[in-house]
Write a protein that holds these residues in place. Structure first.
Motif, PDB file in Angstrom:
ATOM      1  N   UNK A  53      -4.932  -9.381  -2.229  1.00  0.00           N
ATOM      2  CA  UNK A  53      -4.255  -8.137  -2.601  1.00  0.00           C
ATOM      3  C   UNK A  53      -4.096  -8.118  -4.117  1.00  0.00           C
ATOM      4  N   UNK A  54      -4.991  -7.401  -4.823  1.00  0.00           N
ATOM      5  CA  UNK A  54      -4.953  -7.410  -6.285  1.00  0.00           C
ATOM      6  C   UNK A  54      -3.895  -6.486  -6.882  1.00  0.00           C
ATOM      7  N   UNK A  55      -3.088  -5.843  -6.041  1.00  0.00           N
ATOM      8  CA  UNK A  55      -2.096  -4.894  -6.552  1.00  0.00           C
ATOM      9  C   UNK A  55      -0.949  -5.616  -7.253  1.00  0.00           C
ATOM     10  N   UNK A  56      -0.354  -4.936  -8.217  1.00  0.00           N
ATOM     11  CA  UNK A  56       0.814  -5.479  -8.928  1.00  0.00           C
ATOM     12  C   UNK A  56       2.012  -5.420  -7.980  1.00  0.00           C
ATOM     13  N   UNK A  57       2.609  -6.572  -7.647  1.00  0.00           N
ATOM     14  CA  UNK A  57       3.705  -6.607  -6.654  1.00  0.00           C
ATOM     15  C   UNK A  57       4.861  -5.660  -6.963  1.00  0.00           C
ATOM     16  N   UNK A  58       5.167  -5.453  -8.231  1.00  0.00           N
ATOM     17  CA  UNK A  58       6.293  -4.569  -8.571  1.00  0.00           C
ATOM     18  C   UNK A  58       5.971  -3.096  -8.329  1.00  0.00           C
ATOM     19  N   UNK A  59       4.707  -2.782  -8.112  1.00  0.00           N
ATOM     20  CA  UNK A  59       4.318  -1.389  -7.870  1.00  0.00           C
ATOM     21  C   UNK A  59       3.917  -1.140  -6.404  1.00  0.00           C
ATOM     22  N   UNK A  60       4.049  -2.164  -5.578  1.00  0.00           N
ATOM     23  CA  UNK A  60       3.650  -2.043  -4.170  1.00  0.00           C
ATOM     24  C   UNK A  60       4.732  -1.336  -3.372  1.00  0.00           C
ATOM     25  N   UNK A  61       4.326  -0.284  -2.674  1.00  0.00           N
ATOM     26  CA  UNK A  61       5.254   0.446  -1.829  1.00  0.00           C
ATOM     27  C   UNK A  61       5.065   0.092  -0.356  1.00  0.00           C
ATOM     28  N   UNK A  62       3.811  -0.148   0.034  1.00  0.00           N
ATOM     29  CA  UNK A  62       3.485  -0.459   1.421  1.00  0.00           C
ATOM     30  C   UNK A  62       2.821  -1.826   1.489  1.00  0.00           C
ATOM     31  N   UNK A  63       3.280  -2.646   2.435  1.00  0.00           N
ATOM     32  CA  UNK A  63       2.711  -3.978   2.576  1.00  0.00           C
ATOM     33  C   UNK A  63       1.260  -3.879   3.032  1.00  0.00           C
ATOM     34  N   UNK A  64       0.477  -4.894   2.681  1.00  0.00           N
ATOM     35  CA  UNK A  64      -0.946  -4.894   3.003  1.00  0.00           C
ATOM     36  C   UNK A  64      -1.181  -4.852   4.509  1.00  0.00           C
ATOM     37  N   UNK A  65      -0.375  -5.558   5.298  1.00  0.00           N
ATOM     38  CA  UNK A  65      -0.604  -5.534   6.748  1.00  0.00           C
ATOM     39  C   UNK A  65      -0.366  -4.134   7.331  1.00  0.00           C
ATOM     40  N   UNK A  66       0.539  -3.372   6.732  1.00  0.00           N
ATOM     41  CA  UNK A  66       0.753  -1.991   7.176  1.00  0.00           C
ATOM     42  C   UNK A  66      -0.468  -1.130   6.875  1.00  0.00           C
ATOM     43  N   UNK A  67      -1.053  -1.309   5.699  1.00  0.00           N
ATOM     44  CA  UNK A  67      -2.239  -0.544   5.328  1.00  0.00           C
ATOM     45  C   UNK A  67      -3.440  -0.922   6.199  1.00  0.00           C
ATOM     46  N   UNK A  68      -3.583  -2.207   6.488  1.00  0.00           N
ATOM     47  CA  UNK A  68      -4.678  -2.656   7.356  1.00  0.00           C
ATOM     48  C   UNK A  68      -4.495  -2.077   8.752  1.00  0.00           C
ATOM     49  N   UNK A  69      -3.279  -2.128   9.271  1.00  0.00           N
ATOM     50  CA  UNK A  69      -3.004  -1.585  10.605  1.00  0.00           C
ATOM     51  C   UNK A  69      -3.320  -0.090  10.652  1.00  0.00           C
ATOM     52  N   UNK A  70      -2.923   0.651   9.631  1.00  0.00           N
ATOM     53  CA  UNK A  70      -3.194   2.080   9.582  1.00  0.00           C
ATOM     54  C   UNK A  70      -4.695   2.343   9.589  1.00  0.00           C
ATOM     55  N   UNK A  71      -5.446   1.561   8.835  1.00  0.00           N
ATOM     56  CA  UNK A  71      -6.897   1.750   8.761  1.00  0.00           C
ATOM     57  C   UNK A  71      -7.576   1.412  10.089  1.00  0.00           C
ATOM     58  N   UNK A  72      -7.196   0.298  10.694  1.00  0.00           N
ATOM     59  CA  UNK A  72      -7.792  -0.115  11.968  1.00  0.00           C
ATOM     60  C   UNK A  72      -7.493   0.910  13.057  1.00  0.00           C
ATOM     61  N   UNK A  73      -6.261   1.377  13.126  1.00  0.00           N
ATOM     62  CA  UNK A  73      -5.892   2.350  14.143  1.00  0.00           C
ATOM     63  C   UNK A  73      -6.587   3.686  13.879  1.00  0.00           C
ATOM     64  N   UNK A  74      -6.744   4.057  12.621  1.00  0.00           N
ATOM     65  CA  UNK A  74      -7.440   5.292  12.291  1.00  0.00           C
ATOM     66  C   UNK A  74      -8.898   5.252  12.711  1.00  0.00           C
ATOM     67  N   UNK A  75      -9.563   4.133  12.455  1.00  0.00           N
ATOM     68  CA  UNK A  75     -10.969   3.988  12.873  1.00  0.00           C
ATOM     69  C   UNK A  75     -11.059   4.011  14.393  1.00  0.00           C
ATOM     70  N   UNK A  76     -10.134   3.335  15.059  1.00  0.00           N
ATOM     71  CA  UNK A  76     -10.135   3.321  16.524  1.00  0.00           C
ATOM     72  C   UNK A  76      -9.913   4.722  17.110  1.00  0.00           C
ATOM     73  N   UNK A  77      -9.153   5.564  16.383  1.00  0.00           N
ATOM     74  CA  UNK A  77      -8.890   6.924  16.849  1.00  0.00           C
ATOM     75  C   UNK A  77     -10.040   7.872  16.526  1.00  0.00           C
ATOM     76  N   UNK A  78     -11.032   7.366  15.790  1.00  0.00           N
ATOM     77  CA  UNK A  78     -12.193   8.192  15.491  1.00  0.00           C
ATOM     78  C   UNK A  78     -12.156   8.872  14.141  1.00  0.00           C
ATOM     79  N   UNK A  79     -11.157   8.555  13.324  1.00  0.00           N
ATOM     80  CA  UNK A  79     -11.076   9.147  11.986  1.00  0.00           C
ATOM     81  C   UNK A  79     -11.985   8.369  11.050  1.00  0.00           C
ATOM     82  N   UNK A  80     -12.694   9.086  10.203  1.00  0.00           N
ATOM     83  CA  UNK A  80     -13.538   8.433   9.209  1.00  0.00           C
ATOM     84  C   UNK A  80     -12.772   8.361   7.898  1.00  0.00           C
TER      85      UNK A  80
END
Length: 81
Positions: A53-80
């Motif tokens: 995770x190359x993001x600056x920790x002081x500027x992170x609003x959403x944890x990486x696991x939340x972003x990964x989960x959102x992406x995986x679920x979006x792909x599973x739902x058929x969203x590109x």
């Protein structure tokens, strides 16, 4: 044999059930099953743990696991992208 009813863990304060007595219908209920598998096996959390995770920790609003989960679920739902 498929059980007549499956009970999933609650979402907020709502109980979620899959009832198979409704005949032939379709929905996005597969995402509920994916959520349960992810919750039990921590798949997206484990995937996020091995990603850099190359993001600056002081500027992170959403944890990486939340972003990964959102992406995986979006792909599973058929969203590109």
């Amino acid at each position: 044999m498929v059980p007549e009813k499956l009970t999933f863990s609650p979402l907020s304060r709502r109980q979620i059930e899959a009832d198979f007595s409704g005949g032939h219908i379709t929905s996005d209920a597969g995402l509920l099953l994916l959520r349960e598998v992810d919750k039990q096996h921590r798949l997206t959390r484990r995937l996020a743990a091995v990603l850099l995770d190359p993001r600056a920790p002081e500027q992170v609003r959403h944890k990486l696991d939340t972003l990964v989960r959102q992406r995986v679920f979006g792909v599973a739902a058929g969203y590109e992208d």
